[in-house]
Structures are given as C-alpha cells and as structure tokens.
Design a protein around this motif. Structure first.
Motif: not given
Length: 170
Positions: A31-53
């Motif tokens: 879910a974090s990876y697919v945010q790469i195309n999103d206009p606010d990708a950084g926010l959503w990559m962190v939002a999913y990256g933290i739970p992944a970690t």
C-alpha cells in the motif's frame, strides 16, 4: 496431557498470529509502494510505512509490543490516523457519499481505518499469550484487504471512475 494440548494450541495461535503480521506487513508495504503516483505520496507512504515496520517488528519479536518505543510510535500513529479517519469520515458523511471505494476520500478513510484497527489489535499482544478471539479477528482483518484488492483488480469497470494515479499503480 491437557496442559500439553493447551501449550500446543497456544503455539499454533502464536504461529497464526505471526503469519497474519507477515501478511499485514506485506500489505502495508505494498500500500505504501502504490502511493508513488499519488499527488501527496509522501504523506501516504509514511501512513502505511509505519504500520508495515511495526508489523515487521512483531513478526521478528512478538513481545516487542510491550516496549516503550513500539508503543509510543503505534499510539502516535493511531492518534493521528484516528483524527484523519474522523475528518475523512465527516467529509464522506457530509457529502452523503455512497460507494466510498469510488471516491479518493473513501479509499483513504478505509486504509487509515485498517491501520488503526490493526495497530490496536497488535497492542499488548506480547504481554500475554494470544488468544483465539485475537487470532480469529486477525485472520478476518488480514484476509479482507487482499480480497478487496483482488476484487477491484479483477473488476476493471469498478475502477473506471478512479483518478489516473490510482489506475496506474498495480
């Protein structure tokens, strides 16, 4: 004899719990990876990256949920995500949204709600043996996003109204 069966059941429950965390770690990472195309990708990559970690830490050491750093990061993420879920939920409600997966806010709402649910499910899972209720809930929560993602992937007409950045992900 009964004590041995109980210990064996608890080890199976712990194994299933760890497998659920592996799959949720993979899901949140994807879910974090697919945010790469999103206009606010950084926010959503962190939002999913933290739970992944955090899930990866639970897989490696299940009692990590009792450490102060894990709890603080999880609690902070739950608090911020809950506020965002409330805001997005209010936006959807105020707009009388139907078919929330067809709207960007609905997908964001659902994803954050999933992270909050999972992190609350993980909370204090290392302090006592995981029970049947927690593991059953974990299995249901783990299966849901994969089935939903597969369903939307197979049924292309459901994605026809999505913005371009959502269609080109995976």
């Amino acid at each position: 004899m009964g004590e041995e069966v109980c210990r064996e059941t608890k080890s199976w429950l712990l194994t299933i719990w760890r497998i659920c965390n592996v799959f949720m770690c993979l899901f949140f990472a994807l879910a974090s990876y697919v945010q790469i195309n999103d206009p606010d990708a950084g926010l959503w990559m962190v939002a999913y990256g933290i739970p992944a970690t955090l899930c990866a830490f639970v897989v490696l050491k299940p009692d990590v949920t009792e450490t102060l750093p894990w709890r603080r990061v999880a609690d902070l993420h739950v608090m911020i995500s809950s506020a965002a879920v409330a805001l997005l939920g209010w936006t959807l409600y105020r707009g009388r949204a139907t078919q929330i997966f067809q709207r960007e806010e609905g997908r964001e709402f659902s994803g954050l709600l999933l992270t909050v649910t999972w992190l609350l499910l993980c909370r204090h899972s290392g302090s006592a043996p995981v029970g049947m209720l927690r593991v059953s809930t974990a299995v249901a929560v783990t299966v849901f996003p994969f089935v939903a993602w597969l369903y939307y992937h197979i049924n292309k007409e459901l994605r026809s109204n999505w913005p371009a950045h959502c269609k080109t992900a995976i």
